[in-house]
Design a protein around this motif. Structure first.
Motif, PDB file in Angstrom:
ATOM      1  N   ASN A 119       0.825  -1.204   0.000  1.00 53.66           N
ATOM      2  CA  ASN A 119       0.000   0.000   0.000  1.00 53.66           C
ATOM      3  C   ASN A 119       0.861   1.258   0.000  1.00 53.66           C
ATOM      4  O   ASN A 119       0.552   2.232  -0.688  1.00 53.66           O
ATOM      5  CB  ASN A 119      -0.946   0.016   1.201  1.00 53.66           C
ATOM      6  CG  ASN A 119      -2.136  -0.915   1.009  1.00 53.66           C
ATOM      7  OD1 ASN A 119      -2.340  -1.469  -0.065  1.00 53.66           O
ATOM      8  ND2 ASN A 119      -2.911  -1.083   2.052  1.00 53.66           N
ATOM      9  N   GLU A 120       1.938   1.236   0.767  1.00 58.29           N
ATOM     10  CA  GLU A 120       2.833   2.401   0.834  1.00 58.29           C
ATOM     11  C   GLU A 120       3.576   2.610  -0.491  1.00 58.29           C
ATOM     12  O   GLU A 120       3.690   3.738  -0.970  1.00 58.29           O
ATOM     13  CB  GLU A 120       3.829   2.242   1.977  1.00 58.29           C
ATOM     14  CG  GLU A 120       3.197   2.376   3.348  1.00 58.29           C
ATOM     15  CD  GLU A 120       4.143   2.019   4.489  1.00 58.29           C
ATOM     16  OE1 GLU A 120       5.289   1.605   4.233  1.00 58.29           O
ATOM     17  OE2 GLU A 120       3.712   2.140   5.648  1.00 58.29           O
ATOM     18  N   GLU A 121       4.034   1.513  -1.080  1.00 57.68           N
ATOM     19  CA  GLU A 121       4.785   1.610  -2.334  1.00 57.68           C
ATOM     20  C   GLU A 121       3.918   2.056  -3.501  1.00 57.68           C
ATOM     21  O   GLU A 121       4.392   2.706  -4.426  1.00 57.68           O
ATOM     22  CB  GLU A 121       5.436   0.264  -2.669  1.00 57.68           C
ATOM     23  CG  GLU A 121       6.578  -0.117  -1.761  1.00 57.68           C
ATOM     24  CD  GLU A 121       7.090  -1.521  -2.021  1.00 57.68           C
ATOM     25  OE1 GLU A 121       6.441  -2.293  -2.778  1.00 57.68           O
ATOM     26  OE2 GLU A 121       8.149  -1.873  -1.473  1.00 57.68           O
ATOM     27  N   LYS A 123       0.877   3.762  -3.302  1.00 55.15           N
ATOM     28  CA  LYS A 123      -0.144   4.704  -2.849  1.00 55.15           C
ATOM     29  C   LYS A 123      -0.732   5.452  -4.049  1.00 55.15           C
ATOM     30  O   LYS A 123      -0.019   6.042  -4.844  1.00 55.15           O
ATOM     31  CB  LYS A 123       0.441   5.686  -1.845  1.00 55.15           C
ATOM     32  CG  LYS A 123      -0.618   6.410  -1.067  1.00 55.15           C
ATOM     33  CD  LYS A 123      -0.057   6.904   0.237  1.00 55.15           C
ATOM     34  CE  LYS A 123      -1.176   7.380   1.120  1.00 55.15           C
ATOM     35  NZ  LYS A 123      -1.473   6.503   2.194  1.00 55.15           N
ATOM     36  N   GLY A 124      -2.039   5.411  -4.149  1.00 46.80           N
ATOM     37  CA  GLY A 124      -2.730   6.084  -5.244  1.00 46.80           C
ATOM     38  C   GLY A 124      -2.834   5.283  -6.520  1.00 46.80           C
ATOM     39  O   GLY A 124      -3.616   5.616  -7.400  1.00 46.80           O
ATOM     40  N   GLU A 125      -2.043   4.214  -6.648  1.00 42.92           N
ATOM     41  CA  GLU A 125      -2.079   3.398  -7.863  1.00 42.92           C
ATOM     42  C   GLU A 125      -3.051   2.236  -7.774  1.00 42.92           C
ATOM     43  O   GLU A 125      -3.555   1.778  -8.782  1.00 42.92           O
ATOM     44  CB  GLU A 125      -0.683   2.837  -8.151  1.00 42.92           C
ATOM     45  CG  GLU A 125       0.358   3.866  -8.467  1.00 42.92           C
ATOM     46  CD  GLU A 125       1.734   3.225  -8.629  1.00 42.92           C
ATOM     47  OE1 GLU A 125       1.819   2.033  -8.935  1.00 42.92           O
ATOM     48  OE2 GLU A 125       2.728   3.940  -8.427  1.00 42.92           O
ATOM     49  N   ILE A 126      -3.258   1.743  -6.542  1.00 42.17           N
ATOM     50  CA  ILE A 126      -4.102   0.546  -6.398  1.00 42.17           C
ATOM     51  C   ILE A 126      -5.413   0.824  -5.724  1.00 42.17           C
ATOM     52  O   ILE A 126      -5.720   1.795  -5.189  1.00 42.17           O
ATOM     53  CB  ILE A 126      -3.380  -0.580  -5.636  1.00 42.17           C
ATOM     54  CG1 ILE A 126      -2.847  -0.104  -4.291  1.00 42.17           C
ATOM     55  CG2 ILE A 126      -2.285  -1.154  -6.480  1.00 42.17           C
ATOM     56  CD1 ILE A 126      -2.197  -1.205  -3.478  1.00 42.17           C
TER      57      ILE A 126
END
Length: 126
Positions: A119-121, A123-126
């Protein structure tokens, strides 16, 4: 995440009983056999049938499994117990951060810290 109640408006067991009642098949309440693991697929708790290619949406509140494809025939028609991870609420919380339901997936053995890192890596993409 969605349980059977969210998807079908009733528990998996109630849905199965109502469905089978239409066809004159009695679903036993006996629970036996090796527990089957639950997973999250597109934001839904499911169990993949250990006997055939079927899968069903299940409930974390009533963790039993009955396959509508094979009728658990290899388990004498008995319900199977379902393994729900102890930290399922934390898993759900991390998956809810993923806006696209197609990315709300978790497999048995996947650690919570892995979900957090993903989620951190992304963020905003998934």
């Amino acid at each position: 995440m969605k349980n059977a109640e969210d998807v079908m408006g009733m528990s998996h067991l109630t849905f199965v009983r109502n469905f089978m009642k239409r066809y004159g098949v009695y679903v036993k309440r006996r629970i036996s056999g090796t527990p089957v693991p639950a997973e999250v697929n597109h934001g839904r708790w499911i169990v993949k049938c250990p006997f055939c290619a079927g899968a069903e949406v299940i409930s974390t509140h009533d963790p039993v499994f009955y396959c509508l494809s094979c009728l658990n025939i290899k388990n004498d028609g008995d319900l199977l117990p379902v393994l729900i991870p102890d930290n399922y609420r934390e898993i759900e919380a991390e998956l809810r951060d993923r806006k696209n339901e197609a990315n709300q997936n978790w497999a048995p053995g996947e650690r919570l810290d892995q979900l957090i890192k993903e989620n951190e890596e992304r963020k905003g993409e998934i």
